[in-house]
Every structure is written in structure tokens, then in C-alpha cells.
Write a protein that holds these residues in place. Sequence first.
Motif, mmCIF file in Angstrom:
data_model
loop_
_atom_site.group_PDB
_atom_site.id
_atom_site.type_symbol
_atom_site.label_atom_id
_atom_site.label_comp_id
_atom_site.label_asym_id
_atom_site.label_seq_id
_atom_site.Cartn_x
_atom_site.Cartn_y
_atom_site.Cartn_z
ATOM 1 N N ARG A 106 0.837 -1.200 0.000
ATOM 2 C CA ARG A 106 0.000 0.000 0.000
ATOM 3 C C ARG A 106 0.869 1.246 0.000
ATOM 4 O O ARG A 106 1.986 1.239 0.484
ATOM 5 N N TRP A 107 0.320 2.350 -0.594
ATOM 6 C CA TRP A 107 1.097 3.573 -0.782
ATOM 7 C C TRP A 107 0.996 4.475 0.426
ATOM 8 O O TRP A 107 0.021 4.458 1.171
ATOM 9 N N TYR A 139 -2.950 10.295 -20.733
ATOM 10 C CA TYR A 139 -2.813 10.433 -19.279
ATOM 11 C C TYR A 139 -2.795 11.911 -18.854
ATOM 12 O O TYR A 139 -3.482 12.301 -17.905
ATOM 13 N N ASP A 143 -5.935 12.621 -16.678
ATOM 14 C CA ASP A 143 -5.698 12.602 -15.233
ATOM 15 C C ASP A 143 -5.058 13.880 -14.704
ATOM 16 O O ASP A 143 -5.256 14.230 -13.550
ATOM 17 N N HIS A 168 -6.039 3.394 -19.085
ATOM 18 C CA HIS A 168 -5.903 2.293 -18.120
ATOM 19 C C HIS A 168 -4.454 1.792 -18.084
ATOM 20 O O HIS A 168 -3.859 1.636 -17.005
ATOM 21 N N ARG A 171 -2.102 4.338 -16.543
ATOM 22 C CA ARG A 171 -2.198 4.364 -15.078
ATOM 23 C C ARG A 171 -1.448 3.186 -14.463
ATOM 24 O O ARG A 171 -0.779 3.344 -13.428
ATOM 25 N N ARG A 175 1.651 3.508 -12.043
ATOM 26 C CA ARG A 175 1.691 2.817 -10.749
ATOM 27 C C ARG A 175 3.036 2.124 -10.568
ATOM 28 O O ARG A 175 3.656 2.207 -9.504
ATOM 29 N N LEU A 178 5.765 4.781 -10.030
ATOM 30 C CA LEU A 178 5.690 5.530 -8.770
ATOM 31 C C LEU A 178 5.835 4.632 -7.547
ATOM 32 O O LEU A 178 6.180 5.119 -6.460
ATOM 33 N N GLN B 4 -8.055 -11.089 -12.950
ATOM 34 C CA GLN B 4 -7.971 -10.514 -14.291
ATOM 35 C C GLN B 4 -9.266 -9.791 -14.644
ATOM 36 O O GLN B 4 -9.238 -8.713 -15.265
ATOM 37 N N LEU B 7 -9.195 -6.531 -13.022
ATOM 38 C CA LEU B 7 -8.280 -5.624 -13.722
ATOM 39 C C LEU B 7 -8.958 -5.011 -14.946
ATOM 40 O O LEU B 7 -8.802 -3.821 -15.226
ATOM 41 N N LEU B 10 -11.197 -2.178 -13.875
ATOM 42 C CA LEU B 10 -10.641 -1.206 -12.937
ATOM 43 C C LEU B 10 -10.842 0.243 -13.374
ATOM 44 O O LEU B 10 -11.202 1.103 -12.563
ATOM 45 N N HIS B 11 -10.617 0.525 -14.653
ATOM 46 C CA HIS B 11 -10.803 1.892 -15.152
ATOM 47 C C HIS B 11 -12.227 2.364 -14.861
ATOM 48 O O HIS B 11 -12.436 3.467 -14.327
ATOM 49 N N ASP B 12 -13.191 1.542 -15.209
ATOM 50 C CA ASP B 12 -14.590 1.945 -15.033
ATOM 51 C C ASP B 12 -14.968 1.991 -13.557
ATOM 52 O O ASP B 12 -15.788 2.824 -13.144
ATOM 53 N N GLN B 35 -4.181 -8.747 -2.751
ATOM 54 C CA GLN B 35 -3.418 -8.248 -3.905
ATOM 55 C C GLN B 35 -4.237 -7.237 -4.699
ATOM 56 O O GLN B 35 -3.731 -6.174 -5.078
ATOM 57 N N THR B 38 -4.723 -3.966 -2.803
ATOM 58 C CA THR B 38 -3.526 -3.125 -2.890
ATOM 59 C C THR B 38 -3.432 -2.462 -4.255
ATOM 60 O O THR B 38 -3.084 -1.289 -4.377
ATOM 61 N N LEU B 39 -3.766 -3.232 -5.311
ATOM 62 C CA LEU B 39 -3.727 -2.671 -6.661
ATOM 63 C C LEU B 39 -4.709 -1.503 -6.795
ATOM 64 O O LEU B 39 -4.352 -0.441 -7.321
ATOM 65 N N HIS B 41 -5.915 0.378 -4.494
ATOM 66 C CA HIS B 41 -5.403 1.482 -3.664
ATOM 67 C C HIS B 41 -4.340 2.281 -4.437
ATOM 68 O O HIS B 41 -4.414 3.516 -4.514
ATOM 69 N N ALA B 42 -3.383 1.585 -5.030
ATOM 70 C CA ALA B 42 -2.297 2.263 -5.750
ATOM 71 C C ALA B 42 -2.813 2.922 -7.031
ATOM 72 O O ALA B 42 -2.437 4.049 -7.365
ATOM 73 N N TYR B 43 -3.670 2.220 -7.754
ATOM 74 C CA TYR B 43 -4.230 2.744 -9.009
ATOM 75 C C TYR B 43 -5.006 4.036 -8.741
ATOM 76 O O TYR B 43 -4.873 5.029 -9.453
ATOM 77 N N HIS B 45 -4.550 6.058 -6.360
ATOM 78 C CA HIS B 45 -3.628 7.134 -5.999
ATOM 79 C C HIS B 45 -2.871 7.685 -7.204
ATOM 80 O O HIS B 45 -2.486 8.861 -7.195
ATOM 81 N N THR B 46 -2.658 6.870 -8.243
ATOM 82 C CA THR B 46 -2.028 7.439 -9.440
ATOM 83 C C THR B 46 -2.925 8.501 -10.056
ATOM 84 O O THR B 46 -2.445 9.493 -10.604
ATOM 85 N N VAL B 47 -4.233 8.275 -9.958
ATOM 86 C CA VAL B 47 -5.180 9.273 -10.463
ATOM 87 C C VAL B 47 -5.166 10.497 -9.553
ATOM 88 O O VAL B 47 -5.100 11.639 -10.009
#
Lengths: 188, 81
Positions: A106-107, A139, A143, A168, A171, A175, A178, B4, B7, B10-12, B35, B38-39, B41-43, B45-47
Motif C-alpha cells: 500500500r502507498w 494520461y 488525469d 488504463h 495508469r 503505478r 511511482l 484478471q 483488472l 478497474l478503469h470503469d 493483492q 492493494t492494486l 489502492h495504488a491505481y 492514488h495514481t489518479v
Amino acid sequence: MFDPPPEKLTPEIVFREYAPRIYNIARRMLGNDADAEDVTQDVLLQVVRKLDTFRGDSQIATWLHRVTVNAALAHRQKRANRQKHESAEADDDVLGSGGPVTPGKRWEVGPEESVLAAEQAAIIEKAIEQLPEPFRDVYVLADVEGLPNNEIGEMLGLSLAAVKSRLHRARLRMRDLLAPHFEGKVTS
Amino acid sequence: MTCQELLDLLHDYVGNELVIESRTTVEVHISGCLQCGTLVHAYTHTVRVARALPKCNPLPAAFEARLRAMIEPELKDKPAE
């Protein structure tokens, strides 16, 4: 996104309010100062020369995004033509299909964080520079600039599905880029 | 739901574009899969961090001066009123 325009645009307002916005988009799309400066100059000249057209025109924000993106893409194409090893063609396989993903931790960026420290911003800007161009474009516009996917599709000549797919994968790549900087310390 | 399949949605999911049934399915999967949790959560945060980047960093000083000098003739042709 560009802020709503003031009631009456003057050359000074255009210079002060819009030149930095144009420059920031171009800088992120093109990845270097010199190209961003060329594009900013081109776009700003267009805006100033058409200023009368835009007085009171609420569509200037959309127009500025379009003109800036078009100018950046054209500039990149010219650069690619000069440097044969670069290609402006989008290769949808560059970042793979989007899975499977590697597990991570987790970040440590807090969920309420809305203002980035300068060091964090520099890390993110560097990661954006490392995205392949077609993915970076989507992106940055989606974003960073917060434009809707359908508008991005119109600007870049992409279907909505293609915009979503590239965003997608961008991102997921961001990820990965980063993660070494943000992963780990906090588990909330 | 497989990892999968999550995944692929995930975007939507992050964009709040899923119908409630699909959203619930995703959330059930996340709650039971460390897993994927966590993905997501990180995804997310990239946004979030991209949106937090400054949109209007000032122009480099030297470029600002050059740019102002360059458009000066245009400004003369179009007085500010």
C-alpha cells in the motif's frame, strides 16, 4: 482544465492567465522545455491574433485545449520527421495488455492529500515523461488536466474505447513507476 | 470474479462508471483479495496525485521575457481597449 474566461479578454490577460496553462500542457506532452516553448509561442500568437473572436466566447477554454494539443502533436510529428528513430505512431502493444500485475504494498500518499510536496510533484512529472507518447497524451489530458474521455478522443482522433484502454494502461505503468517512491511505510 | 476480470473493470470502477451490480461484485472481490485491494489502492492514488499536480506552474523567467517581447508587435496591432 482551463478556468472560465473573464468577461473581456485583453492581450495582457491572455498572456498572464493562459500562457502558463498552455506551456504546462505542452511541457507535459512533449517532455522538454524547448519544444514546449515553441508550442506556447505558436498557440499564444494564434490566440492574440483571434482575440476579437473570443471576447465573450465561453468556448475559449475548449478551444485552447484543442489548439494546444494540435500544436503539440504537430510539433512532435515535425520532430519525428527530423529524427527518424522516433515514431509518432501509436503502438498499443508498448505497455502490454494491462495484466497480470505485479503485487505491491500500500502507498504512503494519504487519501486526503490534495497538495503535493515539490519533491513528490517532481517524481510524478518524471514518471509522466517516461510514458510512451501516445499513452502520455491521454494520461496528461485525462488525469492531469481532468478532461472527459470523449473530449480527449475527439482531440486525438481516437475512439472512446481506445482512450479508456490507453488511459488504463498508462495508469498501470504510472503505478509501476511511482511504486518505489510511494510504497510501503503506511498501511492505512 | 477473477483478478484478471477485476483488472479489466478497474478503469470503469475508479471512474464510477460501473452499474451497481458490477460495482458490488468488484467490491466483494477486493474485500477478499489482498493483492487486488492493494492494486486498487495504488491505481486510485495514481489518479489522485496526477490531479493534484499544479496546472499553472509559472513560465520560466527567461522564456516569459522572450515571449512577451515576441508578442509585443501583435499587441500593438490589437490594443487592449
